[in-house]
Scaffold this active site. Structure first.
Site, PDB file in Angstrom:
ATOM      1  N   SER A   1       0.874  -1.168   0.000  1.00 59.61           N
ATOM      2  CA  SER A   1       0.000   0.000   0.000  1.00 59.61           C
ATOM      3  C   SER A   1       0.909   1.214   0.000  1.00 59.61           C
ATOM      4  CB  SER A   1      -0.894  -0.024   1.244  1.00 59.61           C
ATOM      5  OG  SER A   1      -1.922   0.935   1.133  1.00 59.61           O
ATOM      6  N   GLU A   2       0.822   2.041  -1.042  1.00 58.86           N
ATOM      7  CA  GLU A   2       1.877   3.048  -1.234  1.00 58.86           C
ATOM      8  C   GLU A   2       1.903   4.128  -0.157  1.00 58.86           C
ATOM      9  OE1 GLU A   2      -0.602   2.564  -3.445  1.00 58.86           O
ATOM     10  OE2 GLU A   2      -1.259   4.450  -4.363  1.00 58.86           O
ATOM     11  N   ASN A   3       0.836   4.232   0.639  1.00 60.42           N
ATOM     12  CA  ASN A   3       0.896   5.193   1.741  1.00 60.42           C
ATOM     13  C   ASN A   3       1.798   4.723   2.879  1.00 60.42           C
ATOM     14  OD1 ASN A   3      -1.226   3.259   2.016  1.00 60.42           O
ATOM     15  ND2 ASN A   3      -2.057   4.400   3.743  1.00 60.42           N
TER      16      ASN A   3
ATOM     17  N   SER B   1       8.568   3.824   0.833  1.00 60.17           N
ATOM     18  CA  SER B   1       7.515   3.186   0.041  1.00 60.17           C
ATOM     19  C   SER B   1       7.839   3.274  -1.449  1.00 60.17           C
ATOM     20  CB  SER B   1       6.173   3.878   0.329  1.00 60.17           C
ATOM     21  OG  SER B   1       5.128   3.213  -0.328  1.00 60.17           O
TER      22      SER B   1
END
Lengths: 220, 240, 220, 240
Positions: free
Chosen positions: A49-51, A91
């Protein structure tokens, strides 16, 4: 023609077959998120999840939401055992650095050279690219998962007209009509939904489809 | 020299070394050194021996792997960790920031036996990070006006000059972890963290030598410093 | 002439006066390390160790050494409460990014334009630059702390002859003879050790010293 | 609008804002917003409201600071955190990766009231990091061949093209921390870490809004994610 939700799940189910045991996968918001529902029990996929985390799990039960655990769409989610949190720079070390095996995302337009447009319609809708530009630039395999057309208009083009997200990055396009691979020679129709004829698919596609001898029925 | 043990068929085949799967990542030190062959480029974590992956490095010394390109902060001390690889003349090219604590490194360099590229410490860390991060290099003010800049491109940004330093990758990274879970998630301890996190992102095969191996889920997701997706293999370390 | 250790401590004591409450300071190996012995009790200095931590404390008592807590010279040290460990990339974010207030280090040569040479003597001694190039490039204030001459040879020159560590970075040179500041006009002698005459200091210095009206006695 | 409280004389004077001392860093939210004035550039941590420094942001909304240059991943939702700064028309220029969750942002942009620079998320994080790290910018493949590359320099490294993206700093960074000790050492929690660690390195004044403030020494030195040397002030947060 299948109903909207059936179509989405049909596409998501077929996308899931592209994922291999141990793959690190980033699923975009919307249809791509559904892919996680179709991952076979005997393989393990690590969702990024890129967050800021790896090992994203299913949505939480009602009442068990943790406001500090949301996905990149801002929705509550969970973290599996072995998951890891990190900051946005790390990330994108993962994303840009080629450590994501597969990214699945939607498109406004995609073309036969693998160009992708999915972040703005000038003067109309400009949500921004978020992490999409980095994801398609960095991931080892880029899968566009979407409806084949939009209100009868072509989305799979000879050449994208909208501002691009990235150049020559898409590997596969998976729609309710079939599975297409972007190759150096052009767009090859690898699999077809038996509900449609090759002619149906070609009519729904602006780019000229290459039909291989071993065209298969889609297995979704 | 110890007999080389053939890698068992259970191990991931050569062709997929670059991919990290959720297969069992635990291997023996013999399995580890069997992946490391003459002529490879090898990054090794540690700072003046604090601490190199001693068990794997000692096995490399024993195996006698030759013509290594060694990438590390320093060459430790002659009798400690990677210092032995230098003394044992297994290194053909060295990329490091400091070699003053191992006189043998300077001797071999001056004798023309060892090719040494000295890199400012911050540049070394950032070049490795850039390789892992998919960046085309770094733009640093460090080294401008010195021989470090020789032969390199300088780029002006808003009136200030920066040196373009290229990303640095290796075939293999051998790193250390204090607590490592069975998926390869790593927690480092104190000053042993140093170059390990960057090296974990910038090599085709990443092997971590763990002080302690724990079950998946034992490490708090906030406490893990290197995600297991970067780690191909885990070797249980020992004490030197 | 003072004895070697007295000289070192004299210099270190004077350097310590340059440190202000709350400063983040990196001390090089050797003489600069002694500076920490002269920090007044009423101010707090945060020592940065480039191998990966902030809040470096005094050397440990015998038998209490932690092999995982060593300084950038490989010697056992300790960490004060509030200390922080990090990796080498983050360590040089701190250093290169201008977050170190003062760096103190030795020199082989330093010149009137603030050029510094301290990492190699070609063909003879090549220890490497370690973190020195980043430290002098990034720190807000660079203090060279050293003996004024080496075996009778000048170290404070009109122009460095050895390969440089960095260009135009040194702010102060502190020796057993005095305190010199690098300015746009040249090297200004700010303070002098009363054991020496101005002429003594000039003879020991290749660069021409500017003598200000308010030249002070060194307070070490 | 709430009356503006004059910063008490106990606070560090303006001239030394950029220096972090070991003086008491704890301040009130009023003291915090009193440092933030019209026309400043402000970085704010958070990702779709998870989580902005709500207490300080709400006070900024109340104070009505205008002509802000806002640097953040997104503009949250209209009723949440920094989303309100947009709705309240306090932002003159926005630098963000995503604005789709706050329609007011797009409306103001299309009406020519708000200058919006859209930056790929990874580039945004890395540009802020570069500013904090003293690097001259970053070389990224992201954006090559798109309008993101318009007007920017491209640099070829070993046959591949990269976009030169410049460092990004601000006057003030307002970040969040889960556990913050009195020296400003920060530990983040879960997905709230996001942009905060980079922002802490890249602004003249850094203010952290803490879920919890603890004594110095309570945090394990291995567990601290942002060293206190980056943090000028600490505000105890509340719940929104």
């Amino acid at each position: 023609m299948m109903d909207k939700n059936l179509v989405k799940n049909y596409i998501a189910k077929r996308v899931a077959k592209e994922l291999k045991d141990g793959n690190v996968v980033n699923l975009g918001i919307g249809l791509p998120t559904l892919v996680s529902n179709f991952i076979p029990d005997d393989i393990e996929i690590i969702l990024q999840s890129e967050n800021g985390f790896l090992g994203m799990g299913p949505a939480p039960k009602e009442g068990e939401e943790d406001p500090y655990v949301v996905n990149a769409g801002g929705q509550y989610t969970t973290v599996n055992p072995g998951g890891v949190f990190f900051d946005s720079a790390d990330s994108f070390v993962i994303i840009r650095g080629g450590h994501v095996d597969v990214t699945v995302l939607g498109a406004l337009e995609v073309d036969e050279r693998g160009n992708l447009a999915n972040w703005m319609v000038p003067g109309k809708m400009v949500p921004g690219m978020g992490g999409a530009m980095d994801l398609v630039t960095g991931a080892k395999k880029v899968i566009v998962a979407m409806n084949h057309t939009a209100k009868g208009n072509h989305k799979i083009l000879k050449e994208c007209k909208l501002p691009l997200t990235a150049v020559n990055v898409v590997n596969f396009i998976i729609t309710e009509m079939g599975v297409m691979e972007v190759t150096a020679s052009g767009l090859v129709l690898r699999e077809i939904n038996p509900e449609y004829s090759i002619e149906d698919v070609q009519i729904a596609t602006e780019a000229t489809l290459i039909i291989p001898e071993d065209l298969k029925e889609i297995q979704a | 020299m110890k007999e080389v043990v053939i890698v068992s068929a259970v191990r991931t085949p050569i062709g997929s070394f670059g991919e990290v799967s959720n297969l069992n990542k635990l291997i023996s030190v013999d399995d580890a050194v069997n992946m490391i062959n003459d002529g490879m480029s090898i990054m090794v974590g540690g700072f003046l021996g604090c601490k190199n992956p001693f068990k794997i490095v000692n096995a490399l010394v024993e195996k006698g792997v030759k013509n290594i390109t060694l990438i590390a902060n320093d060459t430790s001390f002659p009798e400690v960790g990677i210092g032995k690889l230098i003394v044992n003349k297994q290194v053909k090219k060295l990329i490091a920031s400091h070699i003053g604590t191992n006189k043998e490194t300077g001797n071999q360099m001056n004798a023309g036996e060892l090719d040494v590229e000295l890199v400012p410490q911050g540049t070394l860390a950032e070049r490795i990070r850039a390789a892992g991060a998919g960046l085309g290099g770094i733009l640093t003010p460090t080294g401008i006006g010195t021989i470090v800049a020789d032969g390199k491109k300088t780029i002006e940004v808003d009136g200030k000059e920066y040196l373009l330093e290229k990303p640095l990758r290796a075939d293999v990274a051998i790193i250390v972890g204090a607590k490592v879970d069975k998926k390869g998630n790593i927690r480092y301890s104190k000053a042993t963290r140093n170059f390990n996190p960057m090296m974990a992102t910038a090599a085709d095969i990443v092997i971590v030598e763990a002080d302690e191996i724990v079950e998946v889920g034992e490490l708090d997701p906030d406490d893990i410093m290197t995600p297991g997706i970067f780690v191909n293999y885990i070797v249980l370390g020992g004490n030197e």
